[in-house]
Write a protein that holds these residues in place. Structure first.
Motif, PDB file in Angstrom:
ATOM      1  N   UNK A 189       0.864  -1.185   0.000  1.00  0.00           N
ATOM      2  CA  UNK A 189       0.000   0.000   0.000  1.00  0.00           C
ATOM      3  C   UNK A 189       0.897   1.230   0.000  1.00  0.00           C
ATOM      4  N   UNK A 190       0.692   2.106  -0.973  1.00  0.00           N
ATOM      5  CA  UNK A 190       1.451   3.359  -1.019  1.00  0.00           C
ATOM      6  C   UNK A 190       0.560   4.456  -1.575  1.00  0.00           C
ATOM      7  N   UNK A 191       0.346   5.478  -0.750  1.00  0.00           N
ATOM      8  CA  UNK A 191      -0.499   6.620  -1.126  1.00  0.00           C
ATOM      9  C   UNK A 191      -1.887   6.117  -1.539  1.00  0.00           C
ATOM     10  N   UNK A 192      -2.261   6.367  -2.783  1.00  0.00           N
ATOM     11  CA  UNK A 192      -3.612   5.989  -3.216  1.00  0.00           C
ATOM     12  C   UNK A 192      -3.628   4.709  -4.054  1.00  0.00           C
ATOM     13  N   UNK A 193      -2.515   3.945  -4.024  1.00  0.00           N
ATOM     14  CA  UNK A 193      -2.440   2.704  -4.787  1.00  0.00           C
ATOM     15  C   UNK A 193      -2.087   1.535  -3.871  1.00  0.00           C
ATOM     16  N   UNK A 194      -2.660   0.383  -4.195  1.00  0.00           N
ATOM     17  CA  UNK A 194      -2.375  -0.821  -3.410  1.00  0.00           C
ATOM     18  C   UNK A 194      -2.540  -2.044  -4.297  1.00  0.00           C
ATOM     19  N   UNK A 195      -1.891  -3.124  -3.896  1.00  0.00           N
ATOM     20  CA  UNK A 195      -2.012  -4.374  -4.653  1.00  0.00           C
ATOM     21  C   UNK A 195      -1.860  -5.555  -3.711  1.00  0.00           C
ATOM     22  N   UNK A 196      -2.431  -6.681  -4.138  1.00  0.00           N
ATOM     23  CA  UNK A 196      -2.275  -7.954  -3.437  1.00  0.00           C
ATOM     24  C   UNK A 196      -1.929  -9.002  -4.484  1.00  0.00           C
ATOM     25  N   UNK A 197      -0.946  -9.855  -4.179  1.00  0.00           N
ATOM     26  CA  UNK A 197      -0.528 -10.895  -5.122  1.00  0.00           C
ATOM     27  C   UNK A 197      -0.401 -12.224  -4.389  1.00  0.00           C
ATOM     28  N   UNK A 198      -0.567 -13.296  -5.153  1.00  0.00           N
ATOM     29  CA  UNK A 198      -0.241 -14.633  -4.653  1.00  0.00           C
ATOM     30  C   UNK A 198       0.805 -15.222  -5.578  1.00  0.00           C
ATOM     31  N   UNK A 199       1.940 -15.615  -5.010  1.00  0.00           N
ATOM     32  CA  UNK A 199       3.006 -16.269  -5.778  1.00  0.00           C
ATOM     33  C   UNK A 199       3.230 -17.638  -5.151  1.00  0.00           C
ATOM     34  N   UNK A 200       3.195 -18.668  -5.993  1.00  0.00           N
ATOM     35  CA  UNK A 200       3.269 -20.040  -5.487  1.00  0.00           C
ATOM     36  C   UNK A 200       4.638 -20.672  -5.694  1.00  0.00           C
ATOM     37  N   UNK A 201       4.966 -21.566  -4.777  1.00  0.00           N
ATOM     38  CA  UNK A 201       6.164 -22.402  -4.858  1.00  0.00           C
ATOM     39  C   UNK A 201       5.722 -23.845  -4.629  1.00  0.00           C
ATOM     40  N   UNK A 202       6.652 -24.767  -4.804  1.00  0.00           N
ATOM     41  CA  UNK A 202       6.315 -26.179  -4.584  1.00  0.00           C
ATOM     42  C   UNK A 202       6.290 -26.537  -3.107  1.00  0.00           C
ATOM     43  N   UNK A 203       7.181 -25.916  -2.327  1.00  0.00           N
ATOM     44  CA  UNK A 203       7.315 -26.312  -0.922  1.00  0.00           C
ATOM     45  C   UNK A 203       7.206 -25.112   0.013  1.00  0.00           C
ATOM     46  N   UNK A 204       6.801 -25.410   1.235  1.00  0.00           N
ATOM     47  CA  UNK A 204       6.732 -24.396   2.272  1.00  0.00           C
ATOM     48  C   UNK A 204       8.132 -23.911   2.644  1.00  0.00           C
ATOM     49  N   UNK A 205       9.125 -24.788   2.473  1.00  0.00           N
ATOM     50  CA  UNK A 205      10.508 -24.432   2.760  1.00  0.00           C
ATOM     51  C   UNK A 205      10.940 -23.236   1.913  1.00  0.00           C
TER      52      UNK A 205
END
Length: 272
Positions: free
Chosen positions: A34-50
């Motif tokens: 979140x910065x000033x009047x703009x914001x974003x949310x993303x999901x980036x996936x991997x194979x493992x929790x590690x």
């Protein structure tokens, strides 16, 4: 020869990415910016929790979120085709391939959403469980106040915990109500306890159950998690009185890592 070097990196990264592309990537993290009047949310996936806990991966996801907050893309294809902000000689997709080559797992930028606030109010984000769940919320209010930030965090926590589908009952589409009514009707008629009940009684039961469901599905109708004596709406109204202006939740989005994705079934003991 810098041009040849870039071409090599592109080919090498893409080759490794293609080799790992068939592997399930359902772990990873959600990140917000979140910065000033703009914001974003993303999901980036991997194979493992590690890997999801690895700082190199987390720094990469933070860069993806930052780019998503300023992107003009409206879908993933357009986003992947953009120039990568950290190194414009690569596209976002090519930069992802480089990360696959470096980290050694299949990775994927699964989704993003961008908010751009036009009027007065606040954009607020919340991350739960180190990135397992992320929430972005937009509040509209004529009187800006730090109380809005606290309210946004509290309501975002509510969204993370109870996963509402809509803001208010007026936002529920007619086809959703129709489908839920159909499901509740089948359930009621298949219940042996209702076998001898008249149709009008069953109809009233269904109506009551639907109203109860709407309170679960609609954010402002839910009991407020920090004070069960209040609904979310009553909590918002109490803060609005404090800041001296009405407060409205205009939109929200909730991402949960891996939701709807097939999880990799692993048994480390069997593998050993």
């Amino acid at each position: 020869d810098m041009d040849a070097a870039v071409e090599f990196l592109r080919k090498n990264g893409q080759a490794k990415a293609e080799k790992k592309a068939g592997r399930i990537a359902a772990e990873g993290i959600v990140k917000t910016v979140v910065k000033d009047n703009k914001a974003a949310i993303v999901e980036v996936n991997s194979e493992t929790d590690f890997v999801a806990k690895n700082q190199v991966f987390r720094d990469y996801v933070a860069a993806v979120a930052k780019q998503a907050s300023t992107t003009t893309a409206t879908d993933m294809d357009a986003f992947f085709a953009e120039k990568w902000d950290l190194d414009p000689q690569f596209t976002v997709k090519e930069a992802l391939s480089q990360q696959v080559a470096v980290i050694g797992e299949n990775l994927n930028i699964r989704r993003f959403e961008k908010f751009e606030k036009a009027g007065s109010g606040r954009l607020v984000s919340y991350i739960h469980g180190g990135g397992r769940i992320g929430v972005l919320i937009e509040l509209a209010c004529d009187n800006d106040s730090d109380a809005l930030e606290e309210l946004g965090k509290n309501v975002a926590m509510q969204i993370a915990a109870l996963n509402p589908k809509f803001i208010a009952e007026k936002d529920v589409p007619a086809d959703f109500i129709e489908k839920e009514t159909e499901i509740l009707t089948v359930q009621a008629k298949n219940d042996p306890k209702n076998a001898n009940k008249p149709e009008n009684i069953i109809a009233k039961m269904i109506e009551g159950r639907l109203k109860k469901e709407m309170k679960e599905f609609c954010l402002i109708e839910q009991p407020y998690v920090k004070d069960g004596d209040l609904t979310v709406k009553k909590y918002i109204d109490s803060v609005a009185k404090e800041v001296g202006a009405p407060i409205e939740i205009t939109r929200f989005v909730r991402f949960e890592t891996g939701e709807g994705l097939e999880k990799k079934d692993e048994n480390f003991a069997d593998e050993v």
